[in-house]
Design a protein around this motif. Structure first.
Motif, PDB file in Angstrom:
ATOM      1  N   ILE A 144       0.778  -1.159  -0.054  1.00 23.01           N
ATOM      2  CA  ILE A 144      -0.015  -0.053   0.026  1.00 23.01           C
ATOM      3  C   ILE A 144       0.829   1.263   0.027  1.00 23.01           C
ATOM      4  O   ILE A 144       1.810   1.342   0.954  1.00 23.01           O
ATOM      5  CB  ILE A 144      -0.855  -0.088   1.208  1.00 23.01           C
ATOM      6  N   ILE A 145       0.641   2.338  -0.980  1.00 23.13           N
ATOM      7  CA  ILE A 145       1.434   3.299  -1.161  1.00 23.13           C
ATOM      8  C   ILE A 145       0.714   4.450  -1.271  1.00 23.13           C
ATOM      9  O   ILE A 145      -0.011   4.382  -2.069  1.00 23.13           O
ATOM     10  CB  ILE A 145       2.425   3.257  -2.602  1.00 23.13           C
ATOM     11  N   ARG A 146       1.005   5.491  -0.331  1.00 23.01           N
ATOM     12  CA  ARG A 146       0.240   6.717  -0.022  1.00 23.01           C
ATOM     13  C   ARG A 146      -0.083   7.348  -1.622  1.00 23.01           C
ATOM     14  O   ARG A 146       1.145   7.512  -2.128  1.00 23.01           O
ATOM     15  CB  ARG A 146       0.671   7.608   0.817  1.00 23.01           C
ATOM     16  N   GLY A 147      -1.258   7.817  -1.907  1.00 26.47           N
ATOM     17  CA  GLY A 147      -1.408   8.534  -3.084  1.00 26.47           C
ATOM     18  C   GLY A 147      -1.428   7.591  -4.363  1.00 26.47           C
ATOM     19  O   GLY A 147      -1.561   8.071  -5.469  1.00 26.47           O
ATOM     20  N   THR A 148      -1.167   6.369  -4.195  1.00 22.40           N
ATOM     21  CA  THR A 148      -1.329   5.599  -5.249  1.00 22.40           C
ATOM     22  C   THR A 148      -2.336   4.541  -5.198  1.00 22.40           C
ATOM     23  O   THR A 148      -3.084   4.385  -5.958  1.00 22.40           O
ATOM     24  CB  THR A 148       0.096   4.675  -5.255  1.00 22.40           C
ATOM     25  N   ASN A 149      -2.481   3.629  -4.190  1.00 26.25           N
ATOM     26  CA  ASN A 149      -3.635   2.887  -4.263  1.00 26.25           C
ATOM     27  C   ASN A 149      -4.060   2.592  -2.617  1.00 26.25           C
ATOM     28  O   ASN A 149      -4.596   1.489  -2.225  1.00 26.25           O
ATOM     29  CB  ASN A 149      -3.132   1.382  -4.485  1.00 26.25           C
TER      30      ASN A 149
ATOM     31  N   ARG B  54      -2.815  -9.731   2.687  1.00 28.60           N
ATOM     32  CA  ARG B  54      -1.620  -9.624   3.397  1.00 28.60           C
ATOM     33  C   ARG B  54      -1.331  -8.039   2.667  1.00 28.60           C
ATOM     34  O   ARG B  54      -0.999  -7.686   1.613  1.00 28.60           O
ATOM     35  CB  ARG B  54      -0.526 -10.338   2.880  1.00 28.60           C
ATOM     36  N   PHE B  55      -1.701  -7.101   3.695  1.00 24.65           N
ATOM     37  CA  PHE B  55      -1.209  -5.729   3.391  1.00 24.65           C
ATOM     38  C   PHE B  55       0.107  -5.569   3.935  1.00 24.65           C
ATOM     39  O   PHE B  55       0.553  -5.924   4.944  1.00 24.65           O
ATOM     40  CB  PHE B  55      -2.433  -4.794   4.199  1.00 24.65           C
ATOM     41  N   ILE B  56       0.790  -4.782   2.959  1.00 28.63           N
ATOM     42  CA  ILE B  56       2.498  -4.597   3.209  1.00 28.63           C
ATOM     43  C   ILE B  56       2.646  -3.089   3.348  1.00 28.63           C
ATOM     44  O   ILE B  56       2.391  -2.387   2.453  1.00 28.63           O
ATOM     45  CB  ILE B  56       3.190  -5.402   2.109  1.00 28.63           C
TER      46      ILE B  56
ATOM     47  N   THR C 151       1.086   3.532   7.210  1.00 34.08           N
ATOM     48  CA  THR C 151       1.414   2.691   8.252  1.00 34.08           C
ATOM     49  C   THR C 151       0.373   1.654   8.788  1.00 34.08           C
ATOM     50  O   THR C 151      -0.708   1.728   8.076  1.00 34.08           O
ATOM     51  CB  THR C 151       1.451   3.570   9.768  1.00 34.08           C
ATOM     52  N   LYS C 152       1.153   0.552   9.354  1.00 31.65           N
ATOM     53  CA  LYS C 152      -0.035  -0.609   9.810  1.00 31.65           C
ATOM     54  C   LYS C 152      -0.973  -0.106  10.427  1.00 31.65           C
ATOM     55  O   LYS C 152      -2.102  -0.548  10.511  1.00 31.65           O
ATOM     56  CB  LYS C 152       1.236  -1.444  10.495  1.00 31.65           C
ATOM     57  N   LYS C 153      -0.552   0.832  11.418  1.00 31.50           N
ATOM     58  CA  LYS C 153      -1.772   1.206  12.252  1.00 31.50           C
ATOM     59  C   LYS C 153      -2.931   1.868  11.547  1.00 31.50           C
ATOM     60  O   LYS C 153      -4.009   1.577  11.609  1.00 31.50           O
ATOM     61  CB  LYS C 153      -1.166   2.315  13.086  1.00 31.50           C
ATOM     62  N   GLU C 154      -2.477   2.698  10.389  1.00 32.01           N
ATOM     63  CA  GLU C 154      -3.668   3.342   9.481  1.00 32.01           C
ATOM     64  C   GLU C 154      -4.419   2.241   8.918  1.00 32.01           C
ATOM     65  O   GLU C 154      -5.565   2.314   8.695  1.00 32.01           O
ATOM     66  CB  GLU C 154      -2.803   4.312   8.488  1.00 32.01           C
ATOM     67  N   MET C 155      -3.713   1.425   8.506  1.00 30.38           N
ATOM     68  CA  MET C 155      -4.210   0.227   7.229  1.00 30.38           C
ATOM     69  C   MET C 155      -5.389  -0.527   8.599  1.00 30.38           C
ATOM     70  O   MET C 155      -6.455  -0.653   8.058  1.00 30.38           O
ATOM     71  CB  MET C 155      -3.276  -0.743   6.791  1.00 30.38           C
TER      72      MET C 155
ATOM     73  N   ILE D  29      -1.279  -8.007   8.396  1.00 31.61           N
ATOM     74  CA  ILE D  29      -0.445  -6.908   7.823  1.00 31.61           C
ATOM     75  C   ILE D  29       1.002  -6.866   8.317  1.00 31.61           C
ATOM     76  O   ILE D  29       1.392  -7.103   9.480  1.00 31.61           O
ATOM     77  CB  ILE D  29      -0.999  -5.460   8.700  1.00 31.61           C
ATOM     78  N   ILE D  30       1.689  -6.380   7.444  1.00 29.81           N
ATOM     79  CA  ILE D  30       3.334  -6.533   7.507  1.00 29.81           C
ATOM     80  C   ILE D  30       3.521  -5.120   7.644  1.00 29.81           C
ATOM     81  O   ILE D  30       3.883  -4.257   6.821  1.00 29.81           O
ATOM     82  CB  ILE D  30       4.030  -7.205   6.165  1.00 29.81           C
ATOM     83  N   GLY D  31       4.265  -4.657   8.902  1.00 32.01           N
ATOM     84  CA  GLY D  31       4.519  -3.305   9.175  1.00 32.01           C
ATOM     85  C   GLY D  31       6.085  -3.181   9.468  1.00 32.01           C
ATOM     86  O   GLY D  31       6.506  -2.863  10.523  1.00 32.01           O
ATOM     87  N   SER D  32       6.922  -3.620   8.647  1.00 34.42           N
ATOM     88  CA  SER D  32       8.314  -3.891   8.815  1.00 34.42           C
ATOM     89  C   SER D  32       8.918  -2.318   8.885  1.00 34.42           C
ATOM     90  O   SER D  32       9.977  -2.378   9.454  1.00 34.42           O
ATOM     91  CB  SER D  32       9.112  -4.637   7.718  1.00 34.42           C
TER      92      SER D  32
END
Ligand SMILES: C[S@@+](CC[C@H](N)C(=O)[O-])C[C@H]1O[C@@H](n2cnc3c(N)ncnc32)[C@H](O)[C@@H]1O
Ligand code: SF4
Length: 337
Positions: free
Chosen positions: A162-167, A186-188, A206-210, A246-249
């Motif tokens: 997940i990229i801000r402003g893209t998807n 699986r959200f990354i 961020t993982k928290k936002e997702m 969710i992968i919040g690396s």
């Protein structure tokens, strides 16, 4: 034999890149049309990969993931799956793919013994999909996803970076699509892997936002990490419609429990996704080393392992001192995700 690294972590997951070549050029991974690809004779053969997997079982490896580049562009990949599936004591083989060639290979992969799969799908909008992958067609990937389901591969996990402003406007659509079809999303978090992708922290959702976005629509309960060491934290839908991970690396690094070791297509052993280099296991193998010599070398490397890149990055990011360009890394396409 269970050797621990300097931070007390065992080796449990082996990720093997079977090729660095790819039929896509995802903007967040490998946007360049041309690249210095690994020469074919340098790529490990199926026999060599099988030998490495057999030897790594001695360390208590619980899972082997085949990846790339795009693993399905490696000719006859199902033959490698069949070889690995026949190894006694190998509990779990899985594959991460962009899915473009899956429709035509799903049957052969299943027959060879593949039971689990991760398929990358970052958007459900055709134009956006083509823009993001530069060469991909959404329809082909969806055909692949449903072909995998039809032949009985399960679980099917869908990876979305997940990229801000893209998807980031599609988090709920992706969650709904997966829920409706029996897949696990699986959200990354978008990571600064490699050097080619022009990553910036602002683009990382961020993982928290997702989690907040999804939980506001579909209430969730945290389940935890598979085996305590998986990259994804799993959450279960309270209405019983399955689970997500969710992968919040970037913002919730998990270096302390990282049990992953990676083998590049040309046989470099790499102990961190953000490493600059790896140990040339292929040269050792091709020099005629015995099994004991190879195992001894791997133990030595693992016991000296100090990697905690994501922990350090997060400390630097929070102090405003992190600059991705300062850290040269092996490209994701070479290393395997
Ligand atoms: C490098 S790809 C290799 C396998 C296959 N070609 C695919 O795309 O699934 C493995 C995983 O890494 C993820 N990935 C690539 N670049 C990433 C980035 N910058 N941040 C987070 N994940 C990334 C991909 O989305 C994919 O799920
Ligand atoms: S390796 Fe996977 S993520 Fe990277 S460009 Fe290819 S399809 Fe995209």
């Amino acid at each position: 034999m269970s050797s621990l690294d300097t931070l007390g972590r065992p080796m449990r997951d082996l990720r093997i890149s079977v090729t660095d070549r790819c039929n896509f050029r995802c903007t967040y991974c490998m946007p360049f049309d041309e690249y210095k690809w690994i020469e074919r004779q340098e790529v490990l053969s199926f026999e060599e990969i099988e030998r490495v997997v057999r030897l790594f079982l001695k360390f208590g490896i619980q899972k082997v993931r085949l990846t790339g580049g795009e693993p399905l562009v490696r000719k006859d990949l199902h033959c490698l799956i069949a070889r690995l599936a026949a190894i006694p004591g190998l509990p779990d083989i899985t594959l991460t793919t962009n899915g473009a060639l899956l429709a035509e290979q799903a049957e052969a992969l299943y027959s060879a013994g593949l039971r689990r799969i991760n398929i990358s799908i970052d958007t459900l909008k055709s134009d956006r999909f083509t823009a993001l992958t530069k060469r991909g067609k959404l329809e082909e990937v969806l055909n692949g996803v449903f072909a995998a389901k039809k032949v009985g591969i399960s679980p099917i996990k869908l990876n979305a970076v997940i990229i801000r402003g893209t998807n980031d406007d599609e988090i709920l659509d992706l969650a709904e699509f997966a829920r409706a079809n029996g897949f696990e999303m699986r959200f990354i978090e978008y990571m600064d892997v490699g050097n080619a992708n022009a990553w910036s922290l602002e683009k990382t959702v961020t993982k928290k936002e997702m989690l907040e976005t999804i939980a506001a629509r579909f209430p969730l309960r945290e389940v935890g990490r598979e085996h305590g060491s998986a990259p994804a934290v799993d959450y279960e839908y309270l209405d019983g419609a399955g689970q997500i991970g969710i992968i919040g690396s970037v913002t919730e690094p998990f270096c302390a429990s990282c049990t992953r070791v990676r083998l590049t297509a040309d046989g470099k052993l790499v102990t961190c996704l953000f490493a600059e280099s790896g140990f040339d296991l292929k040269t050792l193998i091709r020099s005629g080393a015995s099994d004991d010599e190879i195992v001894a070398q791997v133990v030595k490397i693992w016991m000296a392992r100090t990697d905690r890149y994501s922990d350090t990055r997060w400390e630097l990011v929070r102090s405003g001192l992190y600059e991705a360009r300062d850290h040269k890394k092996i490209e994701m396409i070479t290393l395997g995700g």
